[in-house]
Design a protein around this motif. Structure first.
Motif, PDB file in Angstrom:
ATOM      1  N   ALA A  30       0.814  -1.213   0.000  1.00 12.84           N
ATOM      2  CA  ALA A  30       0.000   0.000   0.000  1.00 12.84           C
ATOM      3  C   ALA A  30       0.850   1.267   0.000  1.00 12.84           C
ATOM      4  O   ALA A  30       0.388   2.324  -0.426  1.00 12.84           O
ATOM      5  CB  ALA A  30      -0.930  -0.002   1.214  1.00 12.84           C
ATOM      6  N   HIS A  31       2.086   1.142   0.497  1.00  9.23           N
ATOM      7  CA  HIS A  31       2.969   2.309   0.599  1.00  9.23           C
ATOM      8  C   HIS A  31       4.327   1.960  -0.010  1.00  9.23           C
ATOM      9  O   HIS A  31       5.318   1.820   0.717  1.00  9.23           O
ATOM     10  CB  HIS A  31       3.125   2.728   2.060  1.00  9.23           C
ATOM     11  CG  HIS A  31       1.808   2.952   2.735  1.00  9.23           C
ATOM     12  ND1 HIS A  31       1.060   4.079   2.519  1.00  9.23           N
ATOM     13  CD2 HIS A  31       1.096   2.177   3.579  1.00  9.23           C
ATOM     14  CE1 HIS A  31      -0.060   3.987   3.219  1.00  9.23           C
ATOM     15  NE2 HIS A  31      -0.065   2.837   3.869  1.00  9.23           N
ATOM     16  N   PRO A  32       4.383   1.808  -1.320  1.00 10.00           N
ATOM     17  CA  PRO A  32       5.642   1.426  -1.955  1.00 10.00           C
ATOM     18  C   PRO A  32       6.736   2.455  -1.668  1.00 10.00           C
ATOM     19  O   PRO A  32       6.482   3.646  -1.645  1.00 10.00           O
ATOM     20  CB  PRO A  32       5.307   1.381  -3.450  1.00 10.00           C
ATOM     21  CG  PRO A  32       3.905   1.775  -3.599  1.00 10.00           C
ATOM     22  CD  PRO A  32       3.316   2.037  -2.266  1.00 10.00           C
ATOM     23  N   GLY A  33       7.915   1.955  -1.434  1.00 11.89           N
ATOM     24  CA  GLY A  33       9.041   2.831  -1.116  1.00 11.89           C
ATOM     25  C   GLY A  33       9.155   3.155   0.350  1.00 11.89           C
ATOM     26  O   GLY A  33      10.126   3.755   0.784  1.00 11.89           O
ATOM     27  N   GLY A  34       8.144   2.791   1.126  1.00  6.63           N
ATOM     28  CA  GLY A  34       8.204   3.037   2.566  1.00  6.63           C
ATOM     29  C   GLY A  34       9.254   2.158   3.215  1.00  6.63           C
ATOM     30  O   GLY A  34       9.502   1.043   2.784  1.00  6.63           O
ATOM     31  N   GLY A  35       9.880   2.678   4.222  1.00  4.24           N
ATOM     32  CA  GLY A  35      10.932   1.939   4.899  1.00  4.24           C
ATOM     33  C   GLY A  35      10.399   1.146   6.078  1.00  4.24           C
ATOM     34  O   GLY A  35       9.279   1.335   6.530  1.00  4.24           O
TER      35      GLY A  35
END
Length: 82
Positions: free
Chosen positions: A30-35
């Motif tokens: 749902a939050h691509p690129g989130g760490g």
């Protein structure tokens, strides 16, 4: 709950059981690129490890689980540009 979203980060805290693998996958998709901050993690079920290996999010901090820090963290480092 050992997996939770905190702003742009997903935090893994305490022991992360199999039940958290789906939650982690859903949050990462749902939050691509989130760490993922795994510094407070004390244990990872292999299902959670599989999610990390498949989706390869940026990891923040050293893993709180010494075994994962020693053996898993090197596998999750992004490949160097050549």
């Amino acid at each position: 709950m050992s997996v939770r979203r905190d702003g742009d980060l997903i935090r893994l805290e305490g022991a992360c059981p199999v039940e958290e693998a789906e939650t982690l996958a859903a949050l990462l998709l749902a939050h691509p690129g989130g760490g993922v901050d795994w510094s407070a993690c004390t244990g990872l079920h292999t299902a959670v490890v599989q999610v990390l290996l498949r989706l390869r999010p940026p990891l923040h901090g050293p893993c709180g689980d010494p075994f994962a820090a020693r053996w898993l963290a090197p596998l999750l480092v992004p490949p160097a540009d050549s």
